[in-house]
Design an enzyme around this catalytic site. Structure first.
Site, PDB file in Angstrom:
ATOM      1  N   GLU A  38       0.880  -1.163   0.000  1.00  0.00           N
ATOM      2  CA  GLU A  38       0.000   0.000   0.000  1.00  0.00           C
ATOM      3  C   GLU A  38       0.922   1.218   0.000  1.00  0.00           C
ATOM      4  O   GLU A  38       1.827   1.311   0.835  1.00  0.00           O
ATOM      5  CB  GLU A  38      -0.859  -0.030   1.268  1.00  0.00           C
ATOM      6  CG  GLU A  38      -1.858   1.092   1.272  1.00  0.00           C
ATOM      7  CD  GLU A  38      -2.780   1.067   2.480  1.00  0.00           C
ATOM      8  OE1 GLU A  38      -2.692   0.135   3.301  1.00  0.00           O
ATOM      9  OE2 GLU A  38      -3.588   1.997   2.581  1.00  0.00           O
ATOM     10  N   ARG A 264       5.338 -12.725   9.753  1.00  0.00           N
ATOM     11  CA  ARG A 264       6.024 -11.482   9.422  1.00  0.00           C
ATOM     12  C   ARG A 264       7.374 -11.431  10.122  1.00  0.00           C
ATOM     13  O   ARG A 264       7.625 -12.146  11.088  1.00  0.00           O
ATOM     14  CB  ARG A 264       5.169 -10.266   9.740  1.00  0.00           C
ATOM     15  CG  ARG A 264       4.708 -10.148  11.172  1.00  0.00           C
ATOM     16  CD  ARG A 264       3.653  -9.058  11.329  1.00  0.00           C
ATOM     17  NE  ARG A 264       4.189  -7.737  11.103  1.00  0.00           N
ATOM     18  CZ  ARG A 264       3.681  -6.859  10.230  1.00  0.00           C
ATOM     19  NH1 ARG A 264       2.646  -7.171   9.500  1.00  0.00           N
ATOM     20  NH2 ARG A 264       4.204  -5.673  10.094  1.00  0.00           N
ATOM     21  N   LYS A 274       4.821   0.721   9.155  1.00  0.00           N
ATOM     22  CA  LYS A 274       4.889   1.983   8.410  1.00  0.00           C
ATOM     23  C   LYS A 274       4.304   3.130   9.216  1.00  0.00           C
ATOM     24  O   LYS A 274       4.812   4.238   9.180  1.00  0.00           O
ATOM     25  CB  LYS A 274       4.095   1.851   7.113  1.00  0.00           C
ATOM     26  CG  LYS A 274       4.875   1.245   5.977  1.00  0.00           C
ATOM     27  CD  LYS A 274       4.080   1.421   4.692  1.00  0.00           C
ATOM     28  CE  LYS A 274       3.714   0.090   4.097  1.00  0.00           C
ATOM     29  NZ  LYS A 274       2.423   0.010   3.482  1.00  0.00           N
TER      30      LYS A 274
END
Ligand code: ATP
Ligand code: MG
Length: 560
Positions: A38, A264, A274
């Site tokens: 994104e 992850r 982020k």
């Protein structure tokens, strides 16, 4: 872990793909993966794991990987992030197939599929407020309740959805929901929102749309449009998989992609989100997204990490389904291994102490040749001048030497790396009593020879004060003082920012051969660590970032 060649990292995704290929279950016979960021921030080391996995998997099985921006939240996204992300992927050495793709490329198709669901009685416009929707949703232990708008007719839903699209409602007035099951144990199946009103300009589609699909509605269908065979994402999407499959099963999509989840990457002493990294930038705790202390790909790059080191690191950590925290020492071991083999050696004095060679003529220069790399002759030789005025590291001199001192002290001798042996004859101090200069003599018989009749303490690095390059050296420490800055229940990660994560030395000098060193080139400064030329360098000043020390300082910090 630098012996990672001997450890076989696991990658369960590859096992799945090999099985699928063997059973001819891969549509078209070609593996197609995608990396779907994104564009709402810069990529971090966690994304590097996903990039290496998606692009690396495609490479391994002669397939292709797409770069697709998952751009369904226009307010948070920007072209700056798109450009930075594409650059990071390119820099890591991966090539996406075809053009950069965008979920927004598929908005028209996605809209048609939303209409299709309405026509099938499988989607409805809900006019509950966000607050009410939350209440109706139930909890993990209690089923949800049907919205009073759930039984709207197909015609009414089509009309309302059309009016949503035409901008006749305000944000939050209504949403389009899939009509699945408000009692489903999996909350994601309780009539999830698939379209919402956002009167926002979109960086790709401009003002064409004022309704935007949700991630869940857009993602699987975009995978289907692109013929993605293995849609690989992180474990937090595991609970979304039934929904992913529901859309694929209930829509006339051109392919049947499957989603697989992996753990992850979490690294200690930093944050990999982020959103949090964005706060650090906005609140100016760091100089920008590419600040060398940041775990962003651009920050690591600026720090001096190489694409190979990051790829090796991702290889070393493997791909599994169990969450854990990887030691920063492993990332550092990866760059150390690369630079040990590939970085030319040089000398730089970071905190200089003046040394005057009393028996060497002012204005004279004697040149010495040193190997650029002790183990790699092909890198050639470098030349350094010996002059009357030299500089050594302040910490390489002790007026009162500790036991087993291997450096310079009054009356003692040391070898200046690659050149002569010098003896300290006199110590000059300023009014405050600090040592400001050493008067030394050199032994002309020690060029390439051991001295006779005495033994030097050790070997230290040095540069000529008369003929060297001024530089600024930036030393970095951990960004956070706690191994898990997100792990405290009372205090948020800001509380653990390390106030001493950056130290700037402005009086440093490097050997003259580095005068034209270019940005992003790497050196091992002998005895000090690996350094990389920062892009802040200009004609008047070279700037070096310390990428990593010569030895693992993390292990020590953690008391190993
Ligand atoms: P963040 O929480 O940092 O914003 P994200 O998951 O929202 O991360 P995306 O841009 O959606 O960021 O991520 C793109 C891809 O990278 C996704 O497939 C995501 O699963 C993967 N990814 C994100 N963070 C990690 C991580 N720490 N380790 C491995 N993969 C990750
Ligand atoms: Mg995300």
């Amino acid at each position: 872990m630098s012996k990672h060649e001997t450890v076989k990292p696991t990658n369960f995704i590859h096992q799945i793909i090999e099985k699928d290929l063997a059973e001819q279950k891969v549509a078209g016979g070609q593996v197609i993966t995608r990396f779907p960021p994104e564009p709402n921030g810069y990529l971090h080391i966690g994304h590097a794991k996903s990039i290496c996995l998606n692009f690396g998997t495609a490479e391994k099985y002669q397939g292709v990987c797409h770069l697709r921006f998952d751009d369904t939240n226009p307010e948070k996204e920007s072209q700056e992030y798109i450009d930075a992300i594409a650059e990071d992927v390119r820099w890591l050495g991966f090539k996406w197939a075809g053009d950069i793709r965008y979920t927004s490329d598929y908005f028209e198709q996605l809209h048609q599929w939303a209409v299709y669901l309405i026509e099938q009685g499988k989607a409805y416009v809900d006019s509950l407020s966000a607050h009410e929707m939350r209440e109706f949703r139930g909890t993990l232990t209690e089923p949800g309740r049907n919205s009073p708008y759930r039984e709207r007719s197909v015609e009414e839903n089509l009309e309302l959805f059309e009016r949503m699209r035409n901008g006749e409602f305000d944000e939050g007035d209504c949403v389009l929901r899939a009509r699945i099951d408000m009692a489903a144990p999996n909350m994601n199946l309780r009539d999830p929102v698939i379209y919402r009103i956002r009167k926002a300009h979109h960086h790709q589609s401009g003002d064409k749309w004022c309704i935007y699909p949700s991630y869940d509605f857009a993602h699987g269908q975009s995978d289907a449009i692109e013929g993605i065979t293995h849609s690989i994402c992180t474990l937090e999407f595991e609970d979304h998989r039934p929904l992913y499959d529901w859309f694929v099963e209930n829509l006339p999509v051109p392919a049947q992609p499957r989603q697989y989840e992996f753990a992850r990457l979490n690294l200690n002493y930093t944050v990999t989100s982020k959103r949090k990294l964005k706060l650090l930038v906005e609140e100016k705790h760091v100089a920008g997204w590419d600040d060398p202390r940041m775990p962003t790909i651009s920050g690591l790059r600026r720090r001096g990490f190489t694409p190979a080191s990051i790829r090796n690191f991702c290889e070393m950590i493997g791909v599994t389904r169990s969450n854990g925290i990887v030691d920063m020492g492993m990332l550092e071991a990866a760059i150390r291994e690369d630079l040990d083999a590939n970085a030319p050696r040089a000398m730089c004095v970071t905190r200089p102490l003046k040394v005057t060679i009393s028996n060497f003529d002012a204005g004279a220069e004697e040149w010495f040749e040193l190997p650029a790399h002790p183990k790699d002759e092909s890198m050639g030789l470098r030349k350094v001048p010996f002059t009357r005025n030299l500089l050594i590291e302040q910490e390489d001199f002790a007026e009162e030497k500790p036991r087993k001192w291997k450096r310079l002290a009054p009356g003692d001798a040391v070898r200046l790396r690659g050149s002569y042996v010098i003896t300290c004859d006199e110590v000059i101090k300023d009014e405050a009593g600090s040592v400001v200069e050493l008067i030394c003599s050199y032994d002309p018989a020690t060029r390439g020879e051991n001295p006779t009749g005495y033994k030097p303490n050790g070997v230290i690095h040095w540069v000529s004060a008369d003929n060297s390059v001024p530089c600024e050296v930036r030393l970095y420490d951990r960004l956070f003082t706690e191994a898990n800055p997100d792990g405290d229940k009372e205090r948020d990660f800001h509380a653990f920012l390390n106030p001493e994560s950056l130290e700037v030395l402005t009086e440093s000098r490097a050997e003259i051969g580095l005068k034209h060193a270019v940005a992003e080139s790497h050196y091992q400064f002998e005895r000090l660590g690996y350094f990389s030329v920062d892009r802040d360098s200009d004609e008047s000043r070279l700037v070096f970032n310390r990428t990593v020390t010569l030895r693992d300082s993390w292990a020590k910090i953690q008391g190993k």
